[in-house]
Enzyme design. Structure first.
Site, PDB file in Angstrom:
ATOM      1  N   ASP A  34       0.790  -1.232   0.000  1.00 21.76           N
ATOM      2  CA  ASP A  34       0.000   0.000   0.000  1.00 21.76           C
ATOM      3  C   ASP A  34       0.824   1.284   0.000  1.00 21.76           C
ATOM      4  O   ASP A  34       1.291   1.720  -1.037  1.00 21.76           O
ATOM      5  CB  ASP A  34      -0.989  -0.031   1.178  1.00 21.76           C
ATOM      6  CG  ASP A  34      -1.999  -1.150   1.059  1.00 21.76           C
ATOM      7  OD1 ASP A  34      -1.783  -2.038   0.223  1.00 21.76           O
ATOM      8  OD2 ASP A  34      -3.009  -1.149   1.778  1.00 21.76           O
ATOM      9  N   GLU A  50      -4.181  -6.656  13.281  1.00 20.75           N
ATOM     10  CA  GLU A  50      -3.651  -6.539  11.921  1.00 20.75           C
ATOM     11  C   GLU A  50      -2.179  -6.155  11.929  1.00 20.75           C
ATOM     12  O   GLU A  50      -1.390  -6.653  11.133  1.00 20.75           O
ATOM     13  CB  GLU A  50      -4.468  -5.492  11.160  1.00 20.75           C
ATOM     14  CG  GLU A  50      -4.090  -5.331   9.710  1.00 20.75           C
ATOM     15  CD  GLU A  50      -4.937  -4.288   9.010  1.00 20.75           C
ATOM     16  OE1 GLU A  50      -4.887  -4.241   7.768  1.00 20.75           O
ATOM     17  OE2 GLU A  50      -5.652  -3.519   9.690  1.00 20.75           O
TER      18      GLU A  50
END
Length: 825
Positions: free
Chosen positions: A565, A798
């Site tokens: 990302d 996460e």
């Protein structure tokens, strides 16, 4: 499923029954039966009238006709006509070509489909394959009946609806045990109420029977309350059964059941169910929560509603109707052996297998840590889901999205609460753990994924199939671009499967090799697609597509296709870029393909040659080693002198008009220059992580030094994604876009680092002892921090920042690799 992939419904399930038994102070029994129905088509025909006949005037004398001599056309005119025809043909041919290319993106791969294992037809047909809801059951068929659970927790002040897994609900929930096939036990802590759900099959290959038990209890804090006069919490419980093929089945309820407990609804899709309740269709009453209104139409939804208190339990039994058997009211044949005995045996079998596969007690972990690992693993494998629908895709040949063919997907999900759908590069990491437990499950998942391949060898990187999945995704992320890649992490799974071929289990070895025989043409096409679409401007280099060249809002344009990302790349994207992580994926993938070819008797030479070419130290260093910075890096037009600055408000404002809040935009203070990107982090570690470096290479030593430096990448909780001295460390990428891969610790990358350290720790060379020492220290740091955070919060996260869990939760996708880390892989 796909148009060439639809294997039809299981005949035993075309007519089915469900028996529902409620056990409380008073019992109510009911059953729902589906009956097949057919519809006839009506043809309309029409006939055109004959054209009118012409009549001739007989008395008219014809005038003499003059003869005309045809003139030969001029040569110039002939050429003009020919040229016009040629242009018309060329334009027509071009548009035909465009149409063919436009349709190619939604055309399935020409090779044979990888077959699913027929022996799993019944065994894996039904399961808890709805990971996006707190509890749901369905089959791996497009027209499956779906069972789900909703509940209201209410007090004098507020009413809370629970259905879709949502981290904003602030519940503690998850599978305590799940074997991926025939058993799962889950606990949900909602304020003062403890809801347990059990799913169990008898594991008979000849049947598809299953049972779900839902039990309501009080939490420990509520049970220990000193106020004896405090009333027990009441829970409004709803069980629903949704028929996708509305109108093809006629459900009815037995005479002994009260209609108030079986409201019927007609909804176009089950994803609207939550909205139905939220809009106030359900109302509180003394007898329970009543669903307002009934329908005389054939329903596609049946809802069982109950107002219950702690001590309540309910069993939902599924038994397919067969000609030789009759429908049973209640537990039927499940009474032998008793259900409690069966559940106890399933729990013990799970514990025994977990101990045998991962051997954590022998590795020094205590009972609490072992239980932590069991729960983390169970939430990964319990997150297996079946999705059905079509993706929306675009390509360079189309200006509007097209529908991919309608198909099904069997896959695990990264997070039940935030990412309850399939992600291509996540799944390669998921199956590293699942394949250790049950390689048959992994073959089924990989079959499902690789059968999604189109004619060019492309697989959409994010799968958003069906109304329920699409309702949870912002519109801007739904459309997939056929030029965009995702890391080919399934090569990690394939290598692990090859390493784990067990000669003591020849049947599983045969099945795995047979799977690779069918999958090999698709693996080749996948690899070739990368070579055709992701190559760089220099021979042998690679370049992720999909970066936004014109953005003014991002500090550093994201590279979503890389999976990393917002990890800093070249500040000014362009065709001259070279991405070291993609180069390493391609070198690594070539080596894995060569191994597959060797195992199944194909020619490995092309892939072995490509692997050796890209692993040449000279070649890798020439493309990606920066002498200036001392680490492996991307190459492109780059400057660190970028910042976000708020735009000035318009100067001409009306009197009394407040100045608008203007967005921040990127300001470049120094022009970019071609060169290596000064961003030490995970990208720099890829030659290490995918084991491309020679054990005696000096660059390996430098990489280990950077990795272990507390001032750069090392923390007491794992290796961080970006060095502290990077210009974009912990920086927002836009005004509202918080850092993601800019300093946080990610478990999947740390797993690859640990696996590489173990590899180099076993290779003779100058860095063998250092690799061993760093690896042991890193393993301890990761496990201790994740366990500590789980005890504190009840979640696996996460990512981890300064040791604290961050991002979506529970995130038992690739973060569950902590179990493999504990077991030393």
């Amino acid at each position: 499923m796909g148009k060439s992939k639809n294997r039809g419904k299981n005949a035993a399930d075309e007519d089915s029954s469900k028996a529902i038994s409620a056990h409380s102070n008073g019992n109510s029994n009911g059953s729902v039966v589906l009956r097949s129905a057919t519809a006839a088509a009506v043809e309309k025909t029409s006939q055109d009238g004959a054209p009118p006949r012409s009549s001739l005037k007989r008395d008219v004398v014809p005038k003499p006709v003059k003869k005309h001599v045809k003139k030969k056309p001029a040569i110039g005119l002939s050429w003009a006509i020919g040229a016009i025809c040629a242009v018309i043909l060329a334009v027509g041919g071009y548009f035909i070509y465009l149409r063919v290319q436009e349709r190619r993106v939604v055309t399935p791969f020409a090779g044979a489909l990888i077959p699913f294992d027929r022996s799993y037809k019944n065994e894996l047909l039904w399961g808890t394959y709805r990971p996006g809801v707190y509890f749901g059951v369905r089959s791996r068929t497009p027209d499956s009946v779906e069972m789900g659970m909703m509940w209201f927790s209410y007090n004098a002040h507020q009413l809370f609806l629970r259905h879709l897994c949502d981290q904003n609900d602030k519940l503690r929930y998850g599978w305590q045990q799940h074997d991926g096939r025939s058993f799962g036990y889950q606990e949900i802590i909602d304020d003062a109420v403890n809801i347990s759900t059990t799913f169990v099959k008898r594991h008979n290959d000849q049947t598809n029977d299953w049972i779900s038990r839902i039990a309501i209890g009080a939490t420990a804090s509520a049970s220990n309350s000193k106020k004896n006069d405090t009333p027990k919490p009441t829970t409004g419980l709803f069980l629903y059964f949704d028929w996708r093929t509305r109108g093809s089945s006629n459900p009815f309820y037995s005479a002994e059941s009260c209609r108030d407990h079986f409201p019927f609804c007609c909804l176009p899709k089950v994803s609207l169910l939550r909205r139905l309740f939220s809009l106030g269709v359900a109302a509180k009453s003394g007898a329970g929560l009543k669903l307002v209104g009934h329908t005389t139409q054939t329903p596609n939804l049946i809802v069982l509603e109950l107002a219950v208190q702690p001590g309540f339990s309910l069993d939902v039994v599924y038994e397919p109707m067969r000609q030789e058997t009759t429908r049973s009211n209640g537990l039927g044949s499940w009474k032998t052996p008793p259900l409690d005995t069966l559940i106890h045996a399933k729990k013990q079998a799970f514990r025994d297998k977990f101990h045998k596969v991962f051997q954590l007690i022998e590795r020094g972990y205590n009972d609490e840590q072992n239980e932590f690992a069991q729960r983390v693993f169970s939430n990964l494998i319990g997150g297996l889901g079946y999705f059905y629908g079509e993706s929306l895709v675009v390509s360079q040949w189309s200006s509007t999205p097209s529908k991919y063919w309608t198909t099904g997907l069997f896959t695990a999900v990264p997070s039940r609460s935030f990412f309850p759908r399939g992600f291509l590069w996540d799944e390669g990491f998921h199956q590293l753990l699942i394949s250790r437990w049950d390689v048959g499950l992994t073959r089924e998942v990989m079959t499902s994924w690789f059968n999604l391949m189109n004619a060019d060898g492309w697989i959409p990187r994010e799968q958003i199939l069906g109304d329920e999945a699409r309702s949870r995704v912002p519109d801007e992320f739904i459309i997939q671009n056929s030029e965009y890649a995702n890391p080919p992490s399934f090569f990690l799974t394939i290598e692990s499967m090859l390493d784990s071929l067990d000669p003591d289990r020849p049947d599983e070895v045969d099945k795995t090799l047979k799977f690779f025989e069918f999958a090999y043409p698709r693996l080749q096409a996948w690899y070739n697609w990368f070579n055709a679409t992701q190559t760089g401007s220099l021979i042998g280099s690679y370049h992720w597509r999909g970066r936004n060249i014109t953005t003014e809002r991002e500090l550093n344009p994201k590279t979503l296709t890389s999976g990393l990302d917002d990890y800093p790349r070249a500040s000014h994207p362009g065709p001259e870029e070279r991405h070291v992580d993609l180069y390493c994926w391609m070198a690594y993938g070539a080596g894995v393909l060569a191994r597959v070819a060797e195992e199944i008797g194909e020619n490995p030479l092309p892939y072995r040659t490509a692997e050796l070419y890209m692993k040449q130290q000279e070649r890798l260093d020439q493309l990606h080693w920066s002498d200036k910075h001392g680490f492996y890096a991307d190459f492109g037009r780059h400057t660190d002198a970028v910042r976000l600055e708020r735009q000035q408000a318009p100067r001409q404002l009306k009197p009394g008009q407040p100045a608008p809040q203007m967005p921040k935009v990127r300001v470049v203070d120094r022009d970019p220059k071609p060169g290596f990107v000064n961003a030490l982090g995970y990208v720099s570690l890829f030659p290490l992580m995918l084991r491309l470096l020679d054990p005696s290479a000096a660059t390996l030593g430098h990489t280990l030094d950077h990795l272990r430096s507390p001032n750069l990448l090392w923390t007491d909780y794992g290796v961080r994604s970006l060095a502290r001295n990077s210009a974009l460390f912990a920086a927002h990428n836009t005004e509202h876009d918080a850092p993601y891969w800019r300093g946080a610790v990610w478990i999947n990358m740390n797993f690859l680092i640990l696996k590489a350290l173990k590899f180099y720790g076993e290779q003779p060379g100058p860095f063998q002892e250092k690799s061993q020492r760093i690896g042991q220290e890193l393993r301890d740091n990761l496990v201790q921090n994740m366990y500590r955070q789980y005890q504190k919060t009840g979640y696996v996260w996460e990512q981890y920042v300064d040791g604290e869990g961050r991002g979506s939760h529970p995130f038992t996708g690739w973060s569950s690799l902590v179990v493999l880390i504990m077991s030393d892989f």
